[in-house]
Design a protein around this motif. Structure first.
Motif, PDB file in Angstrom:
ATOM      1  N   ALA A  84      20.964  55.444 -62.498  1.00  0.00           N
ATOM      2  CA  ALA A  84      22.409  55.397 -62.270  1.00  0.00           C
ATOM      3  C   ALA A  84      22.990  56.807 -62.238  1.00  0.00           C
ATOM      4  O   ALA A  84      23.825  57.131 -61.378  1.00  0.00           O
ATOM      5  CB  ALA A  84      23.085  54.561 -63.351  1.00  0.00           C
ATOM      6  N   VAL A  85      22.542  57.658 -63.158  1.00  0.00           N
ATOM      7  CA  VAL A  85      23.016  59.047 -63.180  1.00  0.00           C
ATOM      8  C   VAL A  85      22.585  59.770 -61.908  1.00  0.00           C
ATOM      9  O   VAL A  85      23.385  60.483 -61.270  1.00  0.00           O
ATOM     10  CB  VAL A  85      22.479  59.781 -64.423  1.00  0.00           C
ATOM     11  CG1 VAL A  85      22.769  61.290 -64.332  1.00  0.00           C
ATOM     12  CG2 VAL A  85      23.102  59.205 -65.687  1.00  0.00           C
ATOM     13  N   PHE A  86      21.320  59.588 -61.520  1.00  0.00           N
ATOM     14  CA  PHE A  86      20.823  60.264 -60.321  1.00  0.00           C
ATOM     15  C   PHE A  86      21.611  59.875 -59.082  1.00  0.00           C
ATOM     16  O   PHE A  86      22.038  60.734 -58.297  1.00  0.00           O
ATOM     17  CB  PHE A  86      19.338  59.957 -60.108  1.00  0.00           C
ATOM     18  CG  PHE A  86      18.864  60.335 -58.732  1.00  0.00           C
ATOM     19  CD1 PHE A  86      18.728  61.664 -58.374  1.00  0.00           C
ATOM     20  CD2 PHE A  86      18.601  59.353 -57.780  1.00  0.00           C
ATOM     21  CE1 PHE A  86      18.338  62.015 -57.086  1.00  0.00           C
ATOM     22  CE2 PHE A  86      18.207  59.701 -56.504  1.00  0.00           C
ATOM     23  CZ  PHE A  86      18.071  61.041 -56.150  1.00  0.00           C
ATOM     24  N   TYR A  87      21.816  58.579 -58.880  1.00  0.00           N
ATOM     25  CA  TYR A  87      22.529  58.147 -57.678  1.00  0.00           C
ATOM     26  C   TYR A  87      24.010  58.516 -57.738  1.00  0.00           C
ATOM     27  O   TYR A  87      24.644  58.733 -56.706  1.00  0.00           O
ATOM     28  CB  TYR A  87      22.329  56.656 -57.445  1.00  0.00           C
ATOM     29  CG  TYR A  87      20.980  56.358 -56.844  1.00  0.00           C
ATOM     30  CD1 TYR A  87      20.698  56.683 -55.513  1.00  0.00           C
ATOM     31  CD2 TYR A  87      19.962  55.801 -57.611  1.00  0.00           C
ATOM     32  CE1 TYR A  87      19.447  56.440 -54.974  1.00  0.00           C
ATOM     33  CE2 TYR A  87      18.706  55.552 -57.076  1.00  0.00           C
ATOM     34  CZ  TYR A  87      18.460  55.877 -55.746  1.00  0.00           C
ATOM     35  OH  TYR A  87      17.207  55.648 -55.213  1.00  0.00           O
ATOM     36  N   GLY A  88      24.550  58.608 -58.945  1.00  0.00           N
ATOM     37  CA  GLY A  88      25.914  59.098 -59.078  1.00  0.00           C
ATOM     38  C   GLY A  88      26.027  60.552 -58.659  1.00  0.00           C
ATOM     39  O   GLY A  88      26.956  60.935 -57.935  1.00  0.00           O
ATOM     40  N   VAL A  89      25.073  61.366 -59.092  1.00  0.00           N
ATOM     41  CA  VAL A  89      25.043  62.777 -58.698  1.00  0.00           C
ATOM     42  C   VAL A  89      24.823  62.903 -57.190  1.00  0.00           C
ATOM     43  O   VAL A  89      25.453  63.738 -56.517  1.00  0.00           O
ATOM     44  CB  VAL A  89      23.943  63.532 -59.476  1.00  0.00           C
ATOM     45  CG1 VAL A  89      23.745  64.954 -58.925  1.00  0.00           C
ATOM     46  CG2 VAL A  89      24.292  63.596 -60.958  1.00  0.00           C
ATOM     47  N   SER A  90      23.941  62.073 -56.641  1.00  0.00           N
ATOM     48  CA  SER A  90      23.665  62.103 -55.202  1.00  0.00           C
ATOM     49  C   SER A  90      24.916  61.754 -54.393  1.00  0.00           C
ATOM     50  O   SER A  90      25.217  62.391 -53.378  1.00  0.00           O
ATOM     51  CB  SER A  90      22.536  61.131 -54.853  1.00  0.00           C
ATOM     52  OG  SER A  90      21.336  61.487 -55.500  1.00  0.00           O
ATOM     53  N   PHE A  91      25.644  60.733 -54.853  1.00  0.00           N
ATOM     54  CA  PHE A  91      26.882  60.345 -54.161  1.00  0.00           C
ATOM     55  C   PHE A  91      27.909  61.470 -54.228  1.00  0.00           C
ATOM     56  O   PHE A  91      28.588  61.764 -53.234  1.00  0.00           O
ATOM     57  CB  PHE A  91      27.434  59.068 -54.792  1.00  0.00           C
ATOM     58  CG  PHE A  91      28.740  58.622 -54.205  1.00  0.00           C
ATOM     59  CD1 PHE A  91      28.835  58.304 -52.851  1.00  0.00           C
ATOM     60  CD2 PHE A  91      29.871  58.517 -54.995  1.00  0.00           C
ATOM     61  CE1 PHE A  91      30.047  57.892 -52.296  1.00  0.00           C
ATOM     62  CE2 PHE A  91      31.077  58.105 -54.453  1.00  0.00           C
ATOM     63  CZ  PHE A  91      31.166  57.798 -53.104  1.00  0.00           C
TER      64      PHE A  91
END
Length: 233
Positions: free
Chosen positions: A55-62
């Motif tokens: 969740a953190v990774f995809y939040g950073v990616s977004f």
């Protein structure tokens, strides 16, 4: 992949992982089998920690995608560097390890990693969301966009440090409760457990190397720094 399309994908992936993590973390207390959810709650399970990580990774990616779309190029470059480090060192190898190791052990003897008592608590779709879907998501991320891997020494040191922290957490829980996070660990002598941890670390390092190989195979031997002025248009 166009930045707008990539942003949409990363947003949907973030929402998905947030929803899955929320679902598992908010299982009602009275529904939790006492032999599973003791000291440390769900936070002692690598599967749950991986959901939060994703969740953190995809939040950073977004966030990186949005910054590129609104032409905040200097900020985007910094966030993309963080995104790539997070993906290469943790998001890909941990997801791959969680999925493959879980189903291998589940096939051998499910009681070692996922007791049957959980079937009435965790629905089948949530089990697959935690242990199956994480792998294709990780592979799809490599296919969707290139990632700049750190120097091999730096990457492996960071991965080893995180593995050390998790093993320390597992041992601490045992020292406090006298119970292992996973029943599997109770089968080993101290020397055997040390060998198991060392072998697991070797496996996750191999997944790190595999991710780097896939990234290079798909995107070339060297990841060229993006021309943000051109790509942001």
């Amino acid at each position: 992949m166009e930045i707008s399309t990539l942003a949409t994908y990363h947003c949907l992936a973030f929402v998905w992982y947030f929803f899955v993590a929320y679902s598992i973390l908010h299982i009602r207390t009275e529904e939790r089998p006492s032999e599973v959810f003791l000291y440390g709650g769900q936070w002692k399970y690598l599967t749950v920690l991986n959901l939060v990580l994703q969740a953190v990774f995809y939040g950073v990616s977004f966030l990186a995608d949005v910054l590129r779309l609104i032409k905040k190029l200097r900020c985007a470059k910094c966030v993309i560097s963080s995104r790539d480090l997070l993906f290469s060192v943790l998001a890909f190898p941990v997801s791959t390890f969680v999925s493959i190791s879980f189903w291998a052990l589940y096939t051998y003897n499910r009681e070692l990693v996922y007791p049957k008592s959980l079937d009435g608590i965790i629905p089948l779709w949530l089990n697959h969301a935690m242990h199956t879907a994480v792998l294709p998501f990780a592979v799809l991320e490599i296919l969707a966009t290139p990632h700049c891997y750190p120097a091999k020494r730096k990457g492996l040191i960071l991965l080893g440090f995180v593995a050390f922290l998790y093993i320390s957490w597992v041992l601490w829980i045992y020292s406090v409760t006298g119970e292992w996070v996973y029943p599997l660990f109770a089968l080993f002598s101290p020397a055997g457990l040390a060998a198991f941890f060392a072998g697991s670390l070797a496996v996750i390092v191999s997944f790190y190397n595999f991710g780097e190989f896939l990234n290079r195979m798909i995107w070339g031997d060297s990841i060229v720094i993006l021309d943000y002025r051109r790509k942001g248009k």
